[in-house]
Design an enzyme around this catalytic site. Structure first.
Site, mmCIF file in Angstrom:
data_model
loop_
_atom_site.group_PDB
_atom_site.id
_atom_site.type_symbol
_atom_site.label_atom_id
_atom_site.label_comp_id
_atom_site.label_asym_id
_atom_site.label_seq_id
_atom_site.Cartn_x
_atom_site.Cartn_y
_atom_site.Cartn_z
ATOM 1 N N PHE A 1 0.841 -1.198 0.000
ATOM 2 C CA PHE A 1 0.000 0.000 0.000
ATOM 3 C C PHE A 1 0.876 1.249 0.000
ATOM 4 O O PHE A 1 2.049 1.204 0.363
ATOM 5 C CB PHE A 1 -0.942 0.014 1.208
ATOM 6 C CG PHE A 1 -0.237 0.053 2.544
ATOM 7 C CD1 PHE A 1 0.027 1.269 3.165
ATOM 8 C CD2 PHE A 1 0.161 -1.114 3.182
ATOM 9 C CE1 PHE A 1 0.680 1.317 4.396
ATOM 10 C CE2 PHE A 1 0.802 -1.085 4.406
ATOM 11 C CZ PHE A 1 1.067 0.142 5.012
ATOM 12 N N CYS A 2 0.289 2.360 -0.434
ATOM 13 C CA CYS A 2 0.962 3.668 -0.426
ATOM 14 C C CYS A 2 -0.111 4.737 -0.297
ATOM 15 O O CYS A 2 -1.285 4.427 -0.076
ATOM 16 C CB CYS A 2 1.809 3.860 -1.680
ATOM 17 S SG CYS A 2 0.875 3.741 -3.223
ATOM 18 N N THR A 3 0.245 5.980 -0.447
ATOM 19 C CA THR A 3 -0.680 7.082 -0.176
ATOM 20 C C THR A 3 -1.910 7.054 -1.078
ATOM 21 O O THR A 3 -3.041 7.018 -0.608
ATOM 22 C CB THR A 3 0.031 8.438 -0.333
ATOM 23 O OG1 THR A 3 1.215 8.441 0.452
ATOM 24 C CG2 THR A 3 -0.879 9.577 0.118
#
Length: 298
Positions: A175-177
């Protein structure tokens, strides 16, 4: 009056990305929007702020192109613009990994909707990786996630090579922003022989927007790359501010440190602060305070 912050990206072949710059910039300026949009051969990535009418007009302009007709975006509200002007920049990549052979337009991992994310990351067979940089992880992440402790996204491939094994780690969730870094990260893992690669569709921001607080596995706040600094559930503005000297997000505890001086230094950059840089920061702070006084006078 509240303004709208819209974020969007799309990996798509834009062979004419350079000639798109000026028409897009002029259109955004006519709508009164501010922010930054990146154009590259691999696609588009942007964050803009403006009125409802202005944001809708820019998104419609982008989607009028058949290559961007399905462009998705996320929205949040802000009381003041996090940007001072409108910029459209030409780049080699819309998110820098530094590996030209990694191409999300060719292969990418399995998208996981926010509503299905909790089920995936609580599976004991799944290793969960936060692909963001350590200063982002420091203020919030998912429960049980592994942080590679990178300083930039370009370091992520090295972390994978040194710490992950496709024969041992059968299922990897990332996951990331906003989802964009995971598109490239998942593409890279697939190129390295990993078979089951998943990533959170829409990123943390979409998760915080859609998943109720009482069901959330998110802990802390989410760093964002504008003057809001961080957001929390419901995409409400968070409690963190930013060090104007080094850019590190700051909590109230950080600001209570003897090494914190507004606009000059913080606990994360104090030891690297040279006399020359301190003098420059003091001048910038003086000019900023002077500008605020003038604004109040008119």
């Amino acid at each position: 009056m509240n303004q709208i912050v819209a974020t969007f990206y799309k990996f798509v072949r834009l062979s004419d990305f350079a000639v798109r710059r000026q028409p897009l910039l002029k259109f955004c300026q006519r709508q009164g929007t501010k922010g930054t949009i990146l154009l590259a051969p691999e696609g588009i990535n942007g964050t803009i702020v403006g009125t409802r009418q202005g944001i809708d007009a820019v998104l419609a302009f982008l989607r009028s192109d058949s290559l961007l007709a399905d462009l998705e975006h996320k929205e949040a509200f802000t009381e003041s613009s996090p940007f001072r002007r409108m910029k459209v920049k030409l780049k080699k990549e819309i998110v820098a990994l530094g590996l030209s052979e990694v191409d999300p337009n060719q292969q990418v991992g399995n998208y996981v909707e926010p509503g299905k994310w909790n089920e995936l990351i609580t599976d004991s067979e799944v290793i969960v990786i936060d692909t963001r940089n350590q200063y982002e992880v420091d203020i919030g992440t998912f429960k049980g996630a592994i942080a590679p402790k990178t300083r930039s996204f370009r370091e992520f491939p090295e972390y994978v090579v040194n710490h992950l094994n496709p024969k041992q780690h059968k299922k990897v969730a990332m996951f990331c922003t906003g989802g964009i870094r995971c598109e490239k990260a998942s593409s890279f893992l697939l190129s390295q022989g990993f078979q089951e690669v998943y990533h959170l569709k829409g990123g943390i921001l979409k998760y915080l927007e859609e998943v109720p607080t009482e069901e959330s596995l998110w802990q802390g706040e989410c760093f964002v790359f504008d003057e809001r600094v961080a957001v929390k559930h419901g995409l409400a503005e968070g409690s963190h501010t930013m060090c104007r000297s080094c850019g590190h997000p700051l909590s109230e505890e950080d600001k209570a440190s003897p090494h914190y001086e507004e606009g000059i230094s913080c606990p994360y950059c104090y030891e690297q602060l040279t006399p020359e840089k301190k003098a420059r920061q003091q001048e910038k702070q003086r000019q900023s305070q002077s500008s605020k006084v003038k604004d109040r006078q008119f």
